[in-house]
Design an enzyme around this catalytic site. Structure first.
Site, PDB file in Angstrom:
ATOM      1  N   GLY A 174       0.772  -1.302   0.252  1.00 48.66           N
ATOM      2  CA  GLY A 174      -0.124  -0.049  -0.153  1.00 48.66           C
ATOM      3  C   GLY A 174       0.651   1.343  -0.056  1.00 48.66           C
ATOM      4  N   ARG A 331      15.937   8.411 -14.746  1.00 52.93           N
ATOM      5  CA  ARG A 331      16.650   7.474 -14.955  1.00 52.93           C
ATOM      6  C   ARG A 331      16.252   6.603 -15.781  1.00 52.93           C
ATOM      7  NH1 ARG A 331      15.983   1.679 -13.512  1.00 52.93           N
ATOM      8  NH2 ARG A 331      17.876   0.884 -12.455  1.00 52.93           N
ATOM      9  N   ASP A 333      15.923   2.800 -17.303  1.00 54.84           N
ATOM     10  CA  ASP A 333      16.190   1.318 -16.852  1.00 54.84           C
ATOM     11  C   ASP A 333      16.749   0.450 -18.283  1.00 54.84           C
ATOM     12  OD1 ASP A 333      15.555  -0.803 -14.988  1.00 54.84           O
ATOM     13  OD2 ASP A 333      14.296  -1.501 -16.517  1.00 54.84           O
ATOM     14  N   GLU A 362      20.821   3.289 -16.602  1.00 54.36           N
ATOM     15  CA  GLU A 362      21.181   1.885 -15.917  1.00 54.36           C
ATOM     16  C   GLU A 362      22.047   0.986 -16.624  1.00 54.36           C
ATOM     17  OE1 GLU A 362      19.224  -2.175 -13.839  1.00 54.36           O
ATOM     18  OE2 GLU A 362      18.391  -1.160 -15.623  1.00 54.36           O
ATOM     19  N   ASP A 428      17.679  -3.430  -6.912  1.00 54.28           N
ATOM     20  CA  ASP A 428      17.928  -4.781  -7.464  1.00 54.28           C
ATOM     21  C   ASP A 428      19.396  -5.531  -6.724  1.00 54.28           C
ATOM     22  OD1 ASP A 428      16.455  -4.450  -9.796  1.00 54.28           O
ATOM     23  OD2 ASP A 428      17.767  -2.928 -10.672  1.00 54.28           O
ATOM     24  N   ASP A 472      16.371  -9.714  -4.387  1.00 56.29           N
ATOM     25  CA  ASP A 472      15.032  -9.255  -4.657  1.00 56.29           C
ATOM     26  C   ASP A 472      14.112 -10.670  -4.573  1.00 56.29           C
ATOM     27  OD1 ASP A 472      12.820  -8.790  -5.999  1.00 56.29           O
ATOM     28  OD2 ASP A 472      13.664  -8.628  -7.841  1.00 56.29           O
ATOM     29  N   ARG A 476      13.189  -5.387  -0.772  1.00 57.78           N
ATOM     30  CA  ARG A 476      12.035  -4.462  -1.021  1.00 57.78           C
ATOM     31  C   ARG A 476      11.189  -4.505   0.249  1.00 57.78           C
ATOM     32  NH1 ARG A 476      11.405  -5.516  -7.505  1.00 57.78           N
ATOM     33  NH2 ARG A 476      13.547  -5.392  -7.974  1.00 57.78           N
TER      34      ARG A 476
END
Length: 573
Positions: A174, A331, A333, A362, A428, A472, A476
């Site tokens: 959320g 940025r 990706d 990146e 990452d 990952d 996170r």
């Protein structure tokens, strides 16, 4: 003389334009072979009319595991130069080196213009000097879905309790834009002045790297009004805002891809992607995809950025968020898997809209082909920062760490090196504290070393309060906001470190860097005409005596000036 170790490339990072009339010249030699390098240079036209050739001794700079670099800044009043190098080895032998390669060091040879490298004319516009504000920026990276839940009314239907473990790839908690707005004062209190937000555009996933609509905020994150408030409130606190764009691929729920699935070769978006067979999908016999994707993910079809319609669409996207919401940076990706021609078009278009926009690509490897030359100001500098973790985990010797680090510091033109994006952990990677096996002292030392290196440093949200997390998706985790779940001592340290780094931004961007290894003790020195900063790190298992001047930061320093295991001290003279 080891000729194979000698290399200079004109109009490259070896001739970095620093400003109008000023160039940083550089040459590489074998590690211990050459004892002196002299640069000879002149305006060719004036020299041919009788003006003298200028001669200057180059300065011994950084050394890698195999090479020694020599540098010197020179002024060119006419913005033109021919130049060559005179090299002297340990045996006193000399040789000339220029555009034709090596030549015998005779007076006659030095009179031949063809022997010299040429810098026909120095155009500052060719240098594409990065925006100066980036050198003064410490970034704070936020994964929006996990930072703070400021508006429970926009939560996804299946939302886990905040902070609930384990974190799964499809977990939702959320987090939203309102949560970031609510905590801007907490972020500002750390001293950081740049916000880097992972993607915020419409997407079915929690990470948002499978974009559906680049022109809309994901409804679970909030509204465009929320985003405008976030930008305005960040700017009011002196923070820049950087958004994350995914232009290598789209999500498979994007209207463009869905049109391809529905209409096949008749779709007006059929050539927006790399499709090798119809109907688009998997081969019924082999199961292989007949279209290209990011990595092996079927849900992220790769975009054909050589298509002019695609190019215009993506340029319009990036211009929109700058023009409408006044963001400061992008940025991009998976930048290394997109063609350079497109990046040049996009970066050129954005610099016309906002000349001081910061454009970051990146890449996980040395990426000179992406930096400057009409493209990015910098890339994510993993090759520079990841060895720091290996150093403190005792996976690298001190000598190997220094050699590898110096090699990376030599990869880019100095102005670009000053704005390279340096982070120890990101969305990452496994988190800093976890990589260092929970050793807080090592984490503090690693962050300090990061802040002392050239580039613009970045903190990953939660690192400042000791948030752990493996690869990952565990990296996170939700930001812990309850004080009892935070390492407040760590936060106080990070605040002090960032505040000091901000106060020294100009010095750290411009000063010379050098290393000294004394057993298991590593010293990093940054020096200018005005001051010298020395950071001493004890990576051994025994306490070691250190000599300090005015102490700025320290951990593990005893009253007797002994530095304990994993301790460090930063002092100023």
């Amino acid at each position: 003389m080891q000729l194979a170790g000698i290399l200079h490339r004109p109009e490259s990072e070896d001739t970095a334009i620093l400003a109008d009339h000023q160039v940083l010249m550089r040459i590489r030699t074998a590690l211990t072979d050459i004892v002196q390098v002299e640069l000879a240079y002149a305006d060719m036209y004036l020299w041919q009319e009788g003006a003298p050739m200028q001669h200057v001794a180059m300065q011994k700079g950084l050394a890698t595991q195999a090479n020694q670099y020599w540098t010197i800044p020179i002024n060119l009043p006419t913005n033109r130069a021919i130049y060559a190098f005179k090299l002297t080895d340990r045996d006193g032998q000399t040789i000339g080196y220029g555009d034709e390669g090596f030549f015998t060091d005779t007076a006659a040879n030095w009179t031949v213009a063809g022997r010299y490298f040429h810098l026909p004319y120095l155009h500052v516009s060719d240098a594409e000097l990065p925006p100066t504000w980036v050198k003064h920026t410490v970034w704070y990276q936020i994964f929006p879905e996990r930072f703070a839940n400021g508006d429970p009314t926009n939560d996804p239907k299946k939302c886990a309790a905040w902070g609930q473990l384990p974190v799964k790839r499809d977990s939702f908690y959320g987090g939203d834009l309102r949560g970031i707005i609510d905590h801007l004062d907490d972020i500002a209190d750390l001293g950081v002045n740049g916000l880097y937000l992972c993607p915020i555009f419409t997407s079915p996933s929690n990470h948002k790297y499978d974009t559906i609509d680049h022109f809309e905020i994901d409804p679970h994150f909030g509204t465009k009004q929320d985003f405008q408030e976030l930008v305005d409130q960040a700017h009011a606190r002196g923070m820049k805002v950087m958004l994350d764009a995914v232009f290598n691929h789209f999500g498979d729920q994007s209207p463009q891809w869905q049109d391809v699935v529905k209409n096949g070769q008749q779709s007006r978006f059929a050539d927006w992607f790399h499709i090798h067979g119809w109907p688009v999908g998997r081969d019924p016999q082999t199961g292989a995809l007949n279209y290209e994707t990011f990595a092996t993910g079927a849900a992220m079809p790769k975009v054909n950025t050589q298509n002019p319609a695609v190019q215009q669409y993506l340029i319009d996207v990036t211009k929109y968020w700058i023009e409408q919401y006044n963001i400061d940076a992008w940025r991009f990706d998976v930048a290394d898997e997109v063609d350079h021609g497109f990046w040049r078009k996009l970066c050129g278009a954005l610099r016309q809209v906002k000349p001081d926009v910061y454009l970051l690509g990146e890449a996980w490897h040395s990426s000179q082909a992406l930096v400057a030359n009409g493209q990015f100001d910098a890339v994510m500098n993993y090759p520079l920062t990841q060895p720091i973790l290996a150093l403190f985990n005792h996976g690298l010797s001190l000598a190997d760490y220094v050699g590898k680090t110096n090699l990376q510091l030599m990869q880019y033109r100095q102005p670009n090196q000053q704005v390279m994006f340096n982070a120890l952990d990101t969305h990452d990677t496994a988190r800093l504290l976890t990589v260092l096996n929970g050793n807080v002292a090592q984490a503090k030392a690693a962050l300090t070393l990061l802040m002392l290196l050239p580039g613009t440093p970045c903190l990953y949200y939660g690192t400042e309060v000791g948030l752990a997390g493996g690869p990952d998706p565990d990296n996170r985790r939700c930001m812990p906001w309850q004080p009892e779940n935070q390492d407040l001592t760590m936060r106080d340290f990070v605040k002090k470190l960032v505040t000091w780094r901000q106060s020294q931004a100009d010095f750290l961007a411009e000063s010379q860097l050098s290393w000294q290894i004394d057993g298991d003790v590593l010293r990093l020195t940054r020096q200018s005409a005005q001051q010298t900063v020395t950071a001493t790190f004890n990576l051994g298992r025994q306490a070691t005596a250190v000599t300090t001047n005015k102490i700025v930061l320290a951990t593990g320093l005893t009253a007797e000036n002994d530095l304990t295991l994993n301790g460090f001290v930063v002092s100023v003279k």
